[in-house]
Design an enzyme around this catalytic site. Structure first.
Site, PDB file in Angstrom:
ATOM      1  CG  ASN A   4       6.687  30.040  27.981  1.00  0.00           C
ATOM      2  OD1 ASN A   4       7.146  29.595  29.016  1.00  0.00           O
ATOM      3  ND2 ASN A   4       6.751  31.317  27.671  1.00  0.00           N
ATOM      4  CB  CYS A  33       9.291  33.633  26.477  1.00  0.00           C
ATOM      5  SG  CYS A  33       9.583  34.757  27.857  1.00  0.00           S
ATOM      6  CG  HIS A  76       6.632  37.490  26.225  1.00  0.00           C
ATOM      7  ND1 HIS A  76       6.602  36.172  26.593  1.00  0.00           N
ATOM      8  CD2 HIS A  76       6.370  37.530  24.886  1.00  0.00           C
ATOM      9  CE1 HIS A  76       6.311  35.437  25.517  1.00  0.00           C
ATOM     10  NE2 HIS A  76       6.189  36.241  24.476  1.00  0.00           N
ATOM     11  CG  ASP A 105       5.169  35.854  21.103  1.00  0.00           C
ATOM     12  OD1 ASP A 105       5.620  35.293  22.119  1.00  0.00           O
ATOM     13  OD2 ASP A 105       4.397  36.816  21.153  1.00  0.00           O
TER      14      ASP A 105
END
Length: 1081
Positions: A199, A204, A451, A468
Site C-alpha cells: 500500500n 488499497c 479501507h 488485504d
C-alpha cells in the site's frame, strides 16, 4: 468480524492524522468516567485474530467538566482495553478519541500488542449517519494509546438536531481485533501460495482491483501478450508496468510494490495518498489497455471479457411507434437502497417507467404521447462486473452518505430466471446466462475514508482467499459472506452488570462494494492456464535480473555489519568535498587501516608514505571541515576501530580527507611536519573578470600569525606579482544561505576565529570603477550569485508540456539578462521580441497573463507563485518588440467563412484606444464575406449562448476574450430595419436531460439571433429557420422548440404566436436586446 491486516504505520489511509494520545495532555488520568459510563464487551472465541465489540453509553455528556474520560475496562482474552475521549477536544475543535491499553503500567518490559480497531460515535436517530473511523497500530510501552485527535467536529457532536446526543447521552462503539502473532512475521506465500500488494498510502482500492483482474487468467494472459519493448521503462509504460506487476505476483515470494504502475498512470506521491473511485480506475485502466492492444494479437481482448449490450427503448402506448438504442457496457451499477439482493437490483434496473401527464413523450410525427420507457439486455459479457451503489447524496442533509443496508448476493447468479425477463427480444436465448461468483471487493468504513480489500476464489473452487494489501489469508466464505452482506447485528449492552440488560444494534460498516461473476459456459476459456512461455522473453530476463540485484542488495544488507564504507574526499568548488560524489570503498571492518592505505595508493597513485588522512568534524553551521589528522597509533588499528573514533552512529560511514603535497613536477612529496600551534588552512583564488573560483592549495600557519605574513606566499600560489594588493575572505557556509566574511589582514588568525580546515578565498583588490561594471566584483557577491543558480526549463507557450531547452540562470538575473539568454538560445536577434509567461506551480500550467516588458526585477520574481518557486518558464517569439505590442490589444475573433461555412479564428491586433468598429473593419479585410458591402456585428458567446451584442463605439480595452468567445457575423437583411412590431430573439440548441423528475437544460452548438414579427406563428418561423440552417426535412422533423426562461423550458406548438409568449419586459426592439428561445434535438 472480518479483520484487516495492517499496512506499516506510515501508510494509514484515513484522511485524519492518527496519533498516540500520550504526551499531549499532562497530569493524572481521571477515573470519574467509570462511574457515569456504561459498558460491555461481547467477546469472541479465542483465535487469531481475536475480536470483540464494545459499547459505551455516557450520560450527562455535555455537562461533564472532565478534560478526558475513560470507559470501563473490557477484556479480549488476556488483553485489557478501554476507550479514552476528550469531550471538548485534545487541543483541537474536534472530539478526540483513542483506544488505550488499560493495563500498560503492569505489563512486562518490552511488551507489544498489535490490534486493528474501529471507533464509532453512534447516531441514535439515524444509525446510517454514525461517524466511524478505523485504523491499526502496534501498541507498546511508549505508544500505549492510538486514535484520532480530530475524530469529528464538536459543533456536529453537540448539535441536538444531529442525533449524536439524545437526552444528553452519547453512545460510543469500539470493535477491536487483536493478533496473537506478529502480523509482520506472517508469510502469505507460504500459507496460501499467493502474495499481496504494498500500500502506497491510500492505494488499497487499487490493490483490491488489481488482485481481482490478476486472478482472471484470460485477462492476465492478454496483458502478457501485449507487445512491449526491451528499452521501455515500466514507469513510463502502462503495458510494461502491468506485465511486470503480474509477473511478480505470479512468481515472487514477497509482497509486490505498485509504484511503477502508478507512475505510468502519471500519478505523483500526492495522488497515491488520495482514494480514487474503483469503478473510475477500472474503466480508465481498461480504456488505456484497449488503446495499447489495437493492431496487436490481443486486440479486442478487453471487449471479449467485459463488454455486454443493453437496449434503451421507448414505446408509445396508444400509437404504433417505438424507439430503441443499443448501448454497450463494461460494468453495471446496481441500486442497493431499497433492494434486498442482486435480483431485486436487476428487477429495478429493467423496471418500466411510464411517461404520461406532463411527462409525455414527443413521438416523431405523432406529437406528445403516453409511453413506457425501459432497459433490456441484449447480451451479458463472460465476466460480469457489478458495482453496488453504496454511496449516495442525501438531499435532506446535503451530505454524501454510505448505504450500509443488508444486501445479499448469491454464489450462483441466474440471469435467465423467470423466462429471461431481463433479456430483450433480440437476445440470443441459446446462451445460458448462469454465473458463478469469482470475487467480492469490500469497502470498510464511512463516506469520508476507509479501507478496501478483496475476497477471491482464484480457481472458482470452494477455497476463498482474502487479499488485504500485503496480507493474504484463507477464509471461511460462509462466515465472510454474512459479514459482507452488511446490515446490522444485535449485541447485549450491560448498563449495570447483571441488571437492566438491553440489546443494542451495531451497524456493519464492512460490506460488498463490487461483485465479479464469471459465466459458467465460458469458465474453461476464462480460467485458462497461464505459463511462463506466455511472458515475453525480454520481460522475463529483465525481472530475473531485477530479482538477482534485489538478492545481492539483500545479501549486502545482511553482511553490512562486517563492512564499513570509507569515503576519501578531495577539494571541490564549494566547501572542500561533496561526500555524495567522492570515491567510496567497501572495506571489511577487521582490515588493518595500514593495509587499506595500500588500496588507496593503487586507486589514486599516491604512495602510502605521502598520504595523510584527516578526520572530519561537523560544525554547528552543518558544514564539515577536517579537524585533525589520524595518529600513527590510530592508523595501526582496524578500519572498524577508526570508524568508531569519529562516528557514534552505528554502521555510519567513515569519511576522511586525504592530504597530499605535490612537488614542482606535480608528483607527491613528503608532507611537512605539523606542530602544535599550526593551523591547516585551504585557499581558493577568485577571478572576478572570468567569474572563476579555483582551489590553489593549503598552508600551515601559526595561530598567532597574521594574513599579512603570508601575502607573498598567496601571490606566489596565484601567479601574481609578490607585491600585488589582495583581499581575503573566509568561506563559512553555502547552504541554506551564503556566509562569507572579509578577513582583516592585520588581525591574527586566532582572533579571526580561523581554525583547522577553514577555507580562505582571496582575489585582487579592484578599483571602484572596475567593481561597478562587474556582475560579481568580489567573492561574497560571486557566492551569492552562484547560490541562486537554477536550471530553468523553457517551454513554448503553445506546447506547455514539452521542454524546448534548459538554461542555468541565477535567480538574481535581471529581466533583460533572462530574455537575452533565451533569445541567444533561440537565435532571435532582438531580445525584446521574446515574451515570457510564468508557471502556476499548483496546476503546472502557464499563468493566464504573460510577464510584461521589464515588469519584474529579476528571475526569482518570474518563478515565484505564492510560496512556491517553479523552474519552468513559457516563451513566445513575437513578430514585433514586446514594448510595442503592449501598446496594442490582441483579440481572437471567430467568423464563419462565407465560402466553405467553416469557423475561422482571426487575431485582431489594434491600439488599445480602438473601438469595436475598428475590430469589425479589420475582420472585413481578413474574412471572406458573402458580399463586399455586408454589415458586421460583434457578439460575446459563452457556453453556447449569446450574452452580449457590442456597440460599435465600445472601447476594445474593456473586452475580455480570455473566457468568452468573440464572434463576428454578418447582419441578415431582415434584421437591419426592424419595425415597431418586430423583435430580435436569441436561438440556441439544447438537450433536455431529466434528473429527479426535473428538466436540466444543456446547451450545445452555435447560438444565433433571429428577427420575428408580431403575428408570426411558430410554424412560419420554423420554415424560415430550416431554410436558414439548411437542415434536411427528416432531421428537422425531430427538432422540438421551446421558450426557455430562467433555466425552464416550455414547449411550443406550431400554432403558437411566439411574440405573445414573451413577457412585456422581454419585448425589445433593435439589436441591443435579446429574448430567449430554444431548439431541442
Amino acid at each position: 468480524m472480518t479483520v484487516m491486516a495492517s499496512p506499516p504505520p506510515n501508510e494509514q489511509e484515513d484522511e485524519d492524522m492518527l496519533v498516540p494520545r500520550s504526551g499531549l495532555v499532562e497530569g493524572p488520568q481521571p477515573r470519574e468516567a467509570s462511574e457515569a459510563a456504561e459498558n460491555t464487551a461481547d467477546n469472541q472465541p479465542a483465535e487469531d485474530p481475536r475480536t470483540a465489540k464494545f459499547s459505551w453509553k455516557i450520560e450527562d455528556f455535555s455537562r461533564s467538566s472532565m478534560k478526558k474520560l475513560y470507559s470501563g475496562v473490557f477484556d479480549l482474552g488476556e488483553y485489557k482495553w478501554r476507550i479514552l475521549i476528550f469531550p471538548k477536544g485534545n487541543n483541537a475543535e474536534f472530539l478526540s478519541m483513542y483506544l488505550d491499553v488499560a493495563d500498560s503500567a503492569s505489563l512486562p518490559y518490552g511488551w507489544t500488542r498489535y490490534a486493528h480497531f474501529s471507533l464509532t460515535v453512534v447516531n441514535q436517530v439515524h444509525s446510517k449517519y454514525s461517524v466511524r473511523k478505523e485504523t491499526q497500530h502496534q501498541f507498546n510501552a511508549r505508544e500505549n494509546d492510538w486514535g484520532f485527535t480530530s475524530f469529528m467536529p464538536l459543533g456536529e457532536l453537540y448539535d441536538p438536531s444531529r442525533g449524536y446526543l439524545v437526552n444528553d447521552t452519547c453512545v460510543i462503539e469500539a470493535e477491536v481485533a487483536v493478533y496473537k502473532a506478529d502480523p509482520w512475521s506472517y508469510d502469505s506465500k507460504k500459507e496460501t501460495g499467493f502474495v499481496g500488494l504494498k500500500n502506497q498510502g491510500a492505494t488499497c482500492y487499487m490493490n483490491s482491483l488489481l488482485q481481482t483482474l490478476y486472478h482472471i487468467p484470460y485477462f492476465r494472459k492478454a496483458v502478457y501478450h501485449m507487445p512491449t519493448n526491451v528499452n521501455d521503462m515500466p514507469s513510463a509504460s502502462i503495458s510494461l508496468a502491468l506485465q511486470s506487476l503480474f509477473y511478480k505476483l505470479q512468481y515472487s515470494g514477497n509482497s509486490v510494490a505498485t509504484k511503477e504502475l502508478t507512475k505510468s498512470f502519471g500519478w505523483d506521491t500526492y495522488d497515491a495518498f488520495l482514494q480514487h473511485d474503483v469503478q473510475e480506475l477500472n474503466r480508465v485502466l481498461c480504456e488505456k489497455l484497449e488503446e495499447k492492444m489495437k493492431r496487436t494479437v490481443v486486440e479486442g481482448a478487453i471487449q471479449q471479457l467485459f463488454e455486454g449490450h443493453h437496449m434503451n427503448y421507448i414505446e408509445c402506448i396508444n400509437v404504433d411507434y417505438k424507439s430503441s438504442r443499443k448501448e454497450s457496457f463494461y460494468d453495471l451499477q446496481l441500486d442497493v437502497k431499497g433492494c434486498h439482493d442482486v435480483y431485486a437490483s436487476f428487477d429495478q434496473y429493467v423496471a418500466v417507467e411510464h411517461l404520461d401527464g406532463d411527462n409525455k413523450y414527443q413521438a416523431e410525427q405523432h406529437g406528445l404521447q403516453d409511453a413506457k420507457k425501459g432497459v433490456l439486455f441484449i447480451d451479458f459479457p463472460p465476466v460480469l462486473q457489478l458495482h453496488l451503489k453504496r454511496f449516495e447524496y442525501d438531499y435532506v442533509r446535503d451530505i454524501m452518505i454510505k448505504i450500509n443496508d443488508r444486501y445479499e448476493f448469491p454464489l450462483q447468479l441466474d440471469l435467465d430466471r423467470e423466462n429471461g425477463k431481463y433479456l430483450s427480444p433480440d437476445a440470443d436465448r441459446t446462451v445460458r446466462n448462469l454465473y458463478t461468483l469469482h470475487s467480492v471487493l469490500v469497502h470498510s468504513g464511512g463516506v469520508h475514508g476507509g479501507h478496501y480489500y478483496a475476497f477471491i476464489r482464484p480457481t472458482l473452487s470452494s477455497e476463498w482467499y482474502k487479499f488485504d494489501d500485503e496480507r493474504v489469508t484463507k477464509e471461511d466464505m460462509k462466515m465472510a459472506l454474512e459479514e459482507l452482506y452488511g446490515g446490522e447485528e444485535e449485541h447485549l449492552m450491560q448498563a449495570n452488570p447483571g441488571i437492566n440488560n438491553t440489546h443494542f444494534k451495531f451497524t456493519k460498516h464492512s460490506n460488498a462494494y463490487m461483485l465479479v461473476y464469471i459465466r459458467e459456459s465460458d469458465k474453461d476459456k476464462i480460467m485458462c492456464q497461464v505459463e511462463e512461455k506466455d511472458i515475453a522473453e525480454h520481460l522475463r530476463e529483465r525481472l530475473k535480473r531485477e530479482q538477482e540485484e534485489k538478492e545481492q542488495k539483500k545479501k549486502e544488507k545482511a553482511e553490512a555489519h562486517l563492512y564499513s564504507i570509507v569515503k576519501i574526499g578531495k577539494h571541490v568548488f564549494f566547501d572542500l568535498v561533496d561526500h555524495d560524489k567522492v570515491r567510496s570503498f567497501r572495506v571489511q571492518k577487521l582490515m588493518p587501516f595500514n593495509i587499506f592505505k595500500e588500496e588507496v595508493a593503487k586507486e589514486f597513485g599516491i604512495p602510502v608514505q605521502f598520504q595523510r588522512f584527516w578526520l572530519w568534524a561537523k560544525r554547528q553551521n552543518h558544514t564539515y571541515r577536517p579537524s585533525r589528522p589520524l595518529t600513527h597509533f590510530e592508523e595501526a588499528q582496524t578500519v572498524g576501530h577508526v570508524r568508531d573514533l569519529c562516528n557514534k552512529v552505528q554502521n555510519a560511514e567513515l569519511k576522511l580527507f586525504l592530504e597530499v603535497e605535490l612537488g614542482p613536477d606535480l608528483r607527491p612529496i613528503t608532507l611537512p611536519d605539523r606542530v602544535k600551534d599550526d593551523i591547516l588552512l585551504f585557499f581558493k583564488l577568485y577571478d572576478p573578470e572570468k567569474e572563476e573560483l579555483r582551489y590553489v592549495g593549503r598552508l600551515f600557519v601559526k595561530d598567532i600569525g597574521k594574513p599579512i605574513d603570508i601575502l607573498t606566499k598567496l601571490n606566489e600560489m596565484a601567479g601574481y606579482a609578490p607585491d600585488e594588493d589582495i583581499e581575503i575572505y573566509e568561506e563559512i557556509k553555502f547552504d541554506p544561505s551564503v556566509m562569507c566574511e572579509h578577513i582583516n589582514k592585520m588581525s591574527t588568525f586566532k582572533s579571526s576565529q580561523l581554525e583547522d580546515g577553514d577555507i580562505v578565498c582571496f582575489q585582487k583588490s579592484l578599483p571602484a570603477e572596475v567593481s561597478q561594471r562587474l556582475r560579481c566584483p568580489n567573492v561574497p557577491s560571486f557566492f551569492e550569485y552562484r547560490h541562486n543558480l537554477q536550471v530553468i526549463h523553457f517551454r513554448p507557450l503553445d506546447k506547455p508540456k514539452e521542454d524546448a531547452f534548459c538554461l542555468q540562470l541565477s535567480k538574481l538575473d535581471t529581466y533583460d539578462e533572462v530574455v537575452e539568454r533565451a533569445a541567444q538560445q533561440l537565435g532571435v536577434d532582438d531580445p525584446s521580441k521574446i515574451r515570457l509567461t510564468s508557471n502556476n506551480s499548483y496546476s503546472q500550467q502557464p499563468k493566464p497573463h504573460p510577464i510584461k516588458y521589464r515588469g519584474v526585477d529579476n528571475l526569482l520574481d518570474m518563478l515565484l507563485h505564492y510560496n512556491q518557486t517553479s523552474d519552468i518558464l513559457y516563451y513566445e517569439v513575437l513578430d514585433m518588440p514586446l514594448p510595442e505590442l503592449q501598446g496594442l490589444r490582441t483579440l481572437k475573433v471567430a467568423f464563419r467563412n462565407a465560402t466553405n461555412n467553416e469557423m475561422d479564428i482571426h487575431n485582431i491586433r489594434l491600439p488599445k484606444e480602438s473601438t469595436v468598429s475598428d475590430v469589425l473593419d479589420d475582420v472585413r479585410m481578413k474574412a471572406k464575406l458573402s458580399h463586399p458591402e455586408a454589415e458586421l456585428r460583434l457578439l460575446e458567446v459563452f457556453t453556447h449562448r449569446i450574452y452580449k451584442i457590442f456597440s460599435s463605439s465600445e472601447k476594445i480595452e474593456s473586452i475580455n476574450d480570455n473566457y468568452w468567445t468573440l464572434r463576428a457575423e454578418e447582419i441578415p437583411e431582415e434584421e437591419k430595419n426592424l419595425g415597431p412590431h418586430d423583435c430580435l430573439i436569441h436561438v440556441y440548441h439544447f438537450m433536455n436531460e431529466e434528473n429527479q423528475n426535473q428538466m436540466k437544460i444543456q446547451n450545445f452548438g452555435d447560438p444565433f439571433l433571429l428577427a420575428i414579427h408580431e403575428d408570426e406563428t411558430l410554424a412560419h418561423i420554423k420554415n424560415r429557420l430550416q431554410k436558414r440552417l439548411l437542415v434536411p426535412d427528416e432531421e428537422f422533423s425531430k427538432w422540438k422548440f421551446a421558450s426557455v426562461s430562467q433555466g425552464r423550458a416550455e414547449y411550443l406548438e406550431d400554432s403558437d404566436i411566439l411574440f405573445t409568449r414573451l413577457q412585456p419586459t422581454e419585448k425589445w426592439r433593435g439589436l441591443g436586446a435579446v429574448s430567449w428561445a430554444g431548439a431541442h434535438r
